[in-house]
Write a protein that holds these residues in place. Sequence first.
Motif, short mmCIF file in Angstrom:
data_model
loop_
_atom_site.label_atom_id
_atom_site.label_comp_id
_atom_site.label_asym_id
_atom_site.label_seq_id
_atom_site.Cartn_x
_atom_site.Cartn_y
_atom_site.Cartn_z
N LEU A 154 -17.17 -40.58 -63.91
CA LEU A 154 -16.12 -39.57 -63.98
C LEU A 154 -14.80 -40.17 -64.45
O LEU A 154 -14.10 -39.60 -65.29
CB LEU A 154 -15.95 -38.92 -62.61
CG LEU A 154 -14.82 -37.88 -62.49
CD1 LEU A 154 -15.06 -36.71 -63.44
CD2 LEU A 154 -14.70 -37.38 -61.05
N THR A 196 -22.56 -34.44 -59.75
CA THR A 196 -22.80 -35.42 -60.80
C THR A 196 -23.38 -34.76 -62.06
O THR A 196 -23.02 -35.13 -63.18
CB THR A 196 -23.75 -36.52 -60.30
OG1 THR A 196 -23.17 -37.15 -59.15
CG2 THR A 196 -23.98 -37.59 -61.36
N ASN A 199 -20.47 -33.21 -63.88
CA ASN A 199 -19.66 -34.22 -64.58
C ASN A 199 -20.38 -34.75 -65.81
O ASN A 199 -19.75 -34.98 -66.86
CB ASN A 199 -19.33 -35.37 -63.62
CG ASN A 199 -18.39 -34.95 -62.51
OD1 ASN A 199 -17.60 -34.02 -62.66
ND2 ASN A 199 -18.48 -35.63 -61.37
N ASN A 202 -20.22 -32.19 -68.59
CA ASN A 202 -18.89 -32.17 -69.21
C ASN A 202 -18.75 -33.30 -70.25
O ASN A 202 -18.18 -33.10 -71.33
CB ASN A 202 -17.80 -32.30 -68.15
CG ASN A 202 -17.62 -31.01 -67.35
OD1 ASN A 202 -17.95 -29.93 -67.82
ND2 ASN A 202 -17.12 -31.13 -66.14
N SER A 203 -19.26 -34.49 -69.91
CA SER A 203 -19.19 -35.60 -70.86
C SER A 203 -20.03 -35.30 -72.10
O SER A 203 -19.62 -35.59 -73.23
CB SER A 203 -19.69 -36.89 -70.19
OG SER A 203 -18.76 -37.37 -69.25
#
Length: 218
Positions: A154, A196, A199, A202-203
């Motif tokens: 993150l 997780t 996250n 999102n990446s």
Amino acid sequence: RPWTARTLALLVLLILASQVVISRLWFETWRYARRADESVIMAAGLLDGDLEMLEQNEQLKSPNLADLRRQLLADLIRRNQDFYEKNLAHPLVRERMSTAYYRLAQVTHSIGSRSETLEGFERARDISASLMREFPNEVRHRHHWANAQGAIGLMRSQLEDNLGSLEPLEQSRATLRALALAEPDHPKYLEHYAGTCLNLSNSLLQLGRFADARELLE
């Protein structure tokens, strides 16, 4: 020449005496080691108590006091650094220091220093990794490692290193998924796994990998 009764008796006495000496030396060594171990456990317990006190102090939870809380945690780590380095072999000490670094990173993140936050999570991750290798069946070490690894991913994404965030996030996701499947009644595993996944997606979105991100959330 045949052994006389007196010679045999002396030999037996010598053997018995040597056994007594060896037993005494072993007992003293064991007692010293136990004392040292108890001292380490006591000191680690004090460190844990200090961490708990800082964690539960309602006044320090105020956003306005985040910097003070960070300074107190950093000072706690500094004061225990020498003790930690001298007792690296003791797993309880490593576990407490890993927790301390993780909490310090969390507080540091709340006041906006991302590079220092990343460094704290990496220290916590590295200590947890050593505990995982030593105690592969201890679930709490795997859980703490996965949380630290996810936090590292993150932070890398927040530092605009989305490509570098993928590996730690994926490793964290895989470990948390295994824990959640193994212990479905433990809500924290599923909660951390879901966070997780979010996250990681999102990446992936930031990298333009829309199909991978969608598949992850389905």
